[in-house]
Design a protein around this motif. Structure first.
Motif, mmCIF file in Angstrom:
data_model
loop_
_atom_site.group_PDB
_atom_site.id
_atom_site.type_symbol
_atom_site.label_atom_id
_atom_site.label_comp_id
_atom_site.label_asym_id
_atom_site.label_seq_id
_atom_site.Cartn_x
_atom_site.Cartn_y
_atom_site.Cartn_z
ATOM 1 N N UNK A 1 6.734 -0.277 -27.855
ATOM 2 C CA UNK A 1 7.934 0.267 -27.204
ATOM 3 C C UNK A 1 7.750 1.778 -27.143
ATOM 4 N N UNK A 2 7.599 2.310 -25.918
ATOM 5 C CA UNK A 2 7.437 3.757 -25.736
ATOM 6 C C UNK A 2 8.841 4.352 -25.735
ATOM 7 N N UNK A 3 9.189 4.894 -26.876
ATOM 8 C CA UNK A 3 10.546 5.307 -27.229
ATOM 9 C C UNK A 3 11.092 6.388 -26.280
ATOM 10 N N UNK A 4 12.405 6.273 -25.976
ATOM 11 C CA UNK A 4 13.020 7.164 -24.999
ATOM 12 C C UNK A 4 13.140 8.613 -25.416
ATOM 13 N N UNK A 5 12.995 8.920 -26.707
ATOM 14 C CA UNK A 5 13.015 10.323 -27.118
ATOM 15 C C UNK A 5 11.672 11.001 -27.001
ATOM 16 N N UNK B 1 9.739 -8.596 -32.688
ATOM 17 C CA UNK B 1 10.006 -7.526 -33.649
ATOM 18 C C UNK B 1 9.211 -6.288 -33.234
ATOM 19 N N UNK B 2 9.867 -5.140 -33.345
ATOM 20 C CA UNK B 2 9.236 -3.839 -33.095
ATOM 21 C C UNK B 2 9.635 -2.926 -34.250
ATOM 22 N N UNK B 3 8.777 -2.794 -35.243
ATOM 23 C CA UNK B 3 9.144 -1.950 -36.377
ATOM 24 C C UNK B 3 9.096 -0.481 -35.973
ATOM 25 N N UNK B 4 9.850 0.312 -36.691
ATOM 26 C CA UNK B 4 9.868 1.764 -36.496
ATOM 27 C C UNK B 4 9.082 2.392 -37.645
ATOM 28 N N UNK B 5 7.952 3.042 -37.437
ATOM 29 C CA UNK B 5 7.317 3.380 -36.185
ATOM 30 C C UNK B 5 5.820 3.297 -36.418
ATOM 31 N N UNK B 6 5.020 3.261 -35.401
ATOM 32 C CA UNK B 6 3.581 3.096 -35.580
ATOM 33 C C UNK B 6 2.896 4.403 -35.963
ATOM 34 N N UNK B 7 3.148 5.458 -35.215
ATOM 35 C CA UNK B 7 2.412 6.720 -35.371
ATOM 36 C C UNK B 7 3.393 7.865 -35.555
ATOM 37 N N UNK B 8 2.876 9.082 -35.632
ATOM 38 C CA UNK B 8 3.745 10.249 -35.781
ATOM 39 C C UNK B 8 3.108 11.454 -35.101
ATOM 40 N N UNK B 9 3.940 12.447 -34.679
ATOM 41 C CA UNK B 9 3.414 13.577 -33.899
ATOM 42 C C UNK B 9 2.959 14.775 -34.726
ATOM 43 N N UNK B 10 3.183 14.758 -36.016
ATOM 44 C CA UNK B 10 2.724 15.834 -36.900
ATOM 45 C C UNK B 10 2.657 15.273 -38.313
ATOM 46 N N UNK C 1 14.262 -2.076 -33.706
ATOM 47 C CA UNK C 1 14.043 -0.940 -34.621
ATOM 48 C C UNK C 1 14.461 -1.350 -36.021
ATOM 49 N N UNK C 2 13.619 -1.051 -36.993
ATOM 50 C CA UNK C 2 13.920 -1.185 -38.410
ATOM 51 C C UNK C 2 12.745 -0.564 -39.150
ATOM 52 N N UNK C 3 12.979 -0.071 -40.350
ATOM 53 C CA UNK C 3 11.865 0.492 -41.106
ATOM 54 C C UNK C 3 12.318 1.380 -42.241
ATOM 55 N N UNK D 1 5.428 -2.566 -32.179
ATOM 56 C CA UNK D 1 5.751 -1.337 -32.895
ATOM 57 C C UNK D 1 6.325 -0.325 -31.926
ATOM 58 N N UNK D 2 7.122 0.572 -32.464
ATOM 59 C CA UNK D 2 7.613 1.705 -31.686
ATOM 60 C C UNK D 2 6.553 2.799 -31.662
ATOM 61 N N UNK D 3 6.304 3.291 -30.451
ATOM 62 C CA UNK D 3 5.295 4.331 -30.217
ATOM 63 C C UNK D 3 6.000 5.643 -29.944
ATOM 64 N N UNK D 4 5.556 6.711 -30.622
ATOM 65 C CA UNK D 4 6.074 8.059 -30.383
ATOM 66 C C UNK D 4 4.904 8.945 -29.971
ATOM 67 N N UNK D 5 5.162 10.150 -29.455
ATOM 68 C CA UNK D 5 4.052 11.007 -29.023
ATOM 69 C C UNK D 5 3.022 11.233 -30.133
ATOM 70 N N UNK D 6 1.747 11.289 -29.746
ATOM 71 C CA UNK D 6 0.673 11.429 -30.732
ATOM 72 C C UNK D 6 0.536 12.851 -31.244
#
Length: 780
Positions: A408-412, A623-632, A541-543, A375-380
């Protein structure tokens, strides 16, 4: 003496605002002009401190982000006192793991350093600034407000090109975020608010040593034979004067299953200042670190002490015994250091029948290929200073529970805090780490020498912070930018990886040369069957978006704007036209049904994509789906919302990401009662062991329609069974299909399908081809 680590994190800080000043070497030390001091917690952010004092509304709720925009138009001082009595021969270093973004550090009114950047770990020798007669000191950090952040400086051609590029790509070209290397998401994204954070967002502490300071130590392993490994210890030692040191190391198992520690000693002759040395330590019959589905994530602990060689007993025996804390040689220790490491190898291998212009995409860990279910990981948190170990642990536990073996610790986003990587090490979850570059389509990042130098420093800091982590298996230059138009930056990052690590693969950018970001579904409005046309070597990425739980919506949206979806939803990033388009098949009526419909559509889309790629095992290696978590709290692509309430897609992953999958392949179309439905049966086993004597049962609305016995799933296999499933569809009923694989009483795998759901809406060819052109631009 053993190393003393003096924690400076906590609630002993105070925060105050001052008028903005230009960034540079000449600025006024203006902390006396602070409007008023309020308590602050470090790590944290300016906004999180103000929120705790009710000086700003919660920026994650409703449309309150803009209400705290005034914070960016101030500069800020962090200040605290600490007591530190010292012996005459002791040295003190300040370690800052991350200050966001421009800062100046003062000790007792003396300027120690200025720093630009968010991610690089920086260390400052405070010894020359500490008066021997004073034991109470004041540490102050001036942080420039985000309105002072630099933007890209455009050439005449770029200024002419920017308006056209903006129209063509559907987003502003050369946006302000491109002038910095802070978290790109903080400038606003399609799943995150515009919150340009500032503050001491990561750990800060003091290290007290004596004549030699162990500035850094990290280990990478080599496995020359199955029964022997070499732990290559890289040391950065800082000596106050030329001297000889006796280094003593003990290696123990984190799992307490080694009967005796491994002990090593070696003498080093050091010159004054900083130097790097390498020390190879043999480990016989090593226990390997493996991803959780291929073994155990075994960790070793390395503890080292530096002794004054001139004062140590000549026979070295006492130095050796001093590794036991009960031995009375503490006065001879100059410094000590502890870290963990894993013994493992990693490389990328070629996928079968890969076109010549594609890269290698099969991850091979300890000489075993590993199919990636990630999964794609974004800031918590949109205020990343607030993230704590417990936040990471809760999400990583949720990931392990559904079978995820890579993030995948996303570049953004971020270089996350150390706790994230430590928890991944211990959970056996692999990490693909990107650098802070993201989404430059018809534009590009700055090309001037100053920006390249800043990137070199930040990239080196990120590599130095993470290179000792066994979970980290890939460096990637960033997300969705042209490697050609940004080639100087790609080479800058590649050089940092080579110089400061060199033990892992490097990929220039994602997507490129074999991995896909498939946004024909969702952004291109294509039916989910489009996923089955994807022939990528790696699906990164897909989702689809889905609304979060109704309780989460009630917590972040105004009560009078909960239903129907409107501006409050779009404030929290809902793409309503696309949500309606994919949820329409479920004909929702009312808030609860609408939430459920969007979540069903998301789950169905992920099922189609993931099963397709898993049936192509090693032609597609992960496969790395977009996205696992969200920041808000948002209407986003996450499968876990910000309040950690799982969506239906999360629960579906327990089937899709089970290392053992039974997959039914059939045409995705509308079916009629009385029609004969047929499907191929695929049995997929990602585990390193064979599973024999299995039985398969397929039921439609709880009626048995197919069974088979004596099935064998060989290790790391993907096989299509000779016999097909076929049945006549009844006149009524929900048409819910269930395929269950058992071994005795044990349920090995389950997959479920809704045959009444189909997605055949016509798609605008313009929208579709615009998304295809976007894919091309990402790689070129």
């Amino acid at each position: 003496m053993n190393r003393r680590r003096v924690a400076l994190a906590g609630a002993d800080w105070h925060l105050g605002a001052v008028p903005r000043q230009p960034w540079g070497t000449e600025f006024q030390v203006d902390w006396v002009q602070v409007d008023r001091w309020r308590p602050a917690i470090v790590p944290g952010n300016v906004r999180s401190a103000l929120l705790a004092q009710s000086e700003v509304p919660d920026p994650l709720v409703s449309a309150q982000c803009e209400a705290s925009a005034w914070v960016d138009d101030r500069d800020w001082w962090y200040i605290r006192e600490f007591d530190l009595p010292l012996a005459p021969d002791e040295r003190v270093h300040l370690v800052c793991e991350g200050i966001d973004y421009r800062s100046a550090i003062f000790l007792d009114d003396q300027l120690i350093a200025q720093h630009e950047g968010m991610f690089s770990h920086h260390v400052h020798d405070l010894t020359p600034y500490l008066a021997p007669s004073i034991s109470t000191h004041t540490l102050a950090v001036r942080v420039w407000g985000s309105d002072s952040l630099p933007g890209p400086r455009l050439s005449r051609w770029e200024r002419v090109w920017a308006p056209l590029a903006s129209r063509l790509q559907g987003a502003p070209a050369f946006p302000d975020r491109m002038g910095t290397l802070k978290c790109q998401m903080s400038f606003g994204w399609d799943f995150a608010p515009r919150l340009r954070t500032m503050g001491i967002w990561d750990d800060v502490y003091l290290v007290v040593s004596r004549g030699v300071f162990i500035r850094d130590a990290w280990v990478h392993s080599e496995i020359p034979s199955p029964h022997r490994a070499v732990a290559r210890v890289h040391l950065t030692l800082d000596a106050d004067t030329a001297r000889s040191v006796q280094m003593a190391v003990v290696i123990t198992s984190e799992s307490q299953d080694i009967s005796r520690p491994l002990r090593f000693t070696r003498k080093f002759d050091l010159h004054a200042g900083s130097q790097e040395v390498v020390w190879d330590l043999p480990i016989e019959s090593p226990r390997l670190w493996s991803p959780w589905d291929h073994g155990q994530p075994h960790l070793y602990r390395l503890t080292m002490r530096a002794f004054d060689a001139a004062a140590s007993p000549s026979n070295g025996l006492a130095t050796w015994l001093a590794l036991d804390d009960t031995q009375p040689l503490d006065s001879l220790v100059l410094d000590s250091y502890t870290t963990t490491f894993g013994v493992r190898s990693v490389r990328l291998a070629r996928n079968p029948a890969t076109p010549a212009d594609r890269e290698d995409w099969t991850f091979v860990v300890n000489d075993r290929p590993v199919f990636i279910r990630g999964a794609n990981w974004v800031p918590v948190d949109a205020l990343p200073g607030r993230a704590r170990r417990a936040d990471y642990a809760a999400l990583i536990d949720l990931a392990r529970a559904v079978g995820i073996n890579m993030f995948r610790v996303w570049g953004g986003g971020l270089r996350e805090k150390a706790d994230f990587y430590d928890l991944c090490d211990r959970a056996g979850i692999l990490v693909w780490q990107e650098f802070p570059l993201a989404c430059a389509f018809l534009d590009h990042y700055p090309r001037d020498a100053a920006f390249r130098d800043l990137l070199a420093d930040e990239a080196a800091g990120i590599v130095q912070a993470l290179r000792g982590r066994p979970s980290l298996v890939l460096w990637c230059g960033g997300n969705e930018f042209s490697p050609h138009r940004n080639r100087a930056l790609v080479e800058t990052v590649r050089q940092a990886v080579t110089e400061h690590d060199g033990s892992r693969p490097f990929h220039p950018v994602s997507p490129a040369r074999g991995d896909s970001h498939n946004w024909r579904v969702w952004h291109g409005l294509a039916p989910v069957s489009e996923y089955q046309r994807d022939q990528a070597q790696f699906a990164s990425e897909f989702g689809l978006q889905a609304a979060p739980d109704v309780l989460t919506l009630r917590g972040c949206l105004p009560p009078d704007e909960l239903w129907p979806p409107g501006p409050a939803w779009t404030d929290h990033k809902a793409e309503l036209v696309k949500l309606d388009r994919y949820a329409a098949a479920f004909a929702p009526d009312g808030l609860g049904e609408y939430v459920t419909a969007t979540q069903k559509a998301q789950a169905y889309g992920l099922q189609v994509a993931i099963e397709h790629h898993r049936r192509r095992k090693y032609r597609c290696s992960g496969v790395l789906f977009w996205q696992f978590n969200e920041p808000w709290p948002a209407i986003s692509w996450s499968v876990i919302d910000h309040d950690r309430r799982p969506k239906l897609a999360y629960h579906k992953l327990t089937q899709l990401y089970n290392p053992v999958l039974v997959s039914l392949e059939y045409p995705l179309r509308a079916y009629a009662p009385g029609e004969t439905w047929r499907a191929s049966v695929w049995l997929i086993n990602d585990l390193p062991e064979t599973i024999a004597d299995c039985a398969l049962q397929v039921t439609l609305d709880d009626v048995l329609v197919h069974q088979a016995a004596g099935l064998v799933l060989h290790s790391d296999s993907c096989d299509r069974e000779a016999a097909m499933v076929a049945c006549t569809l009844p006149a009524d009923g929900p048409w819910l299909l269930r395929a269950e694989l058992r071994r005795g009483e044990e349920v090995v795998a389950v997959s479920e399908y809704d045959l009444r759901y189909h997605d055949e809406q016509p798609v605008s060819r313009w929208v579709y081809w615009r998304s295809r052109i976007g894919e091309w631009l990402m790689e070129h």
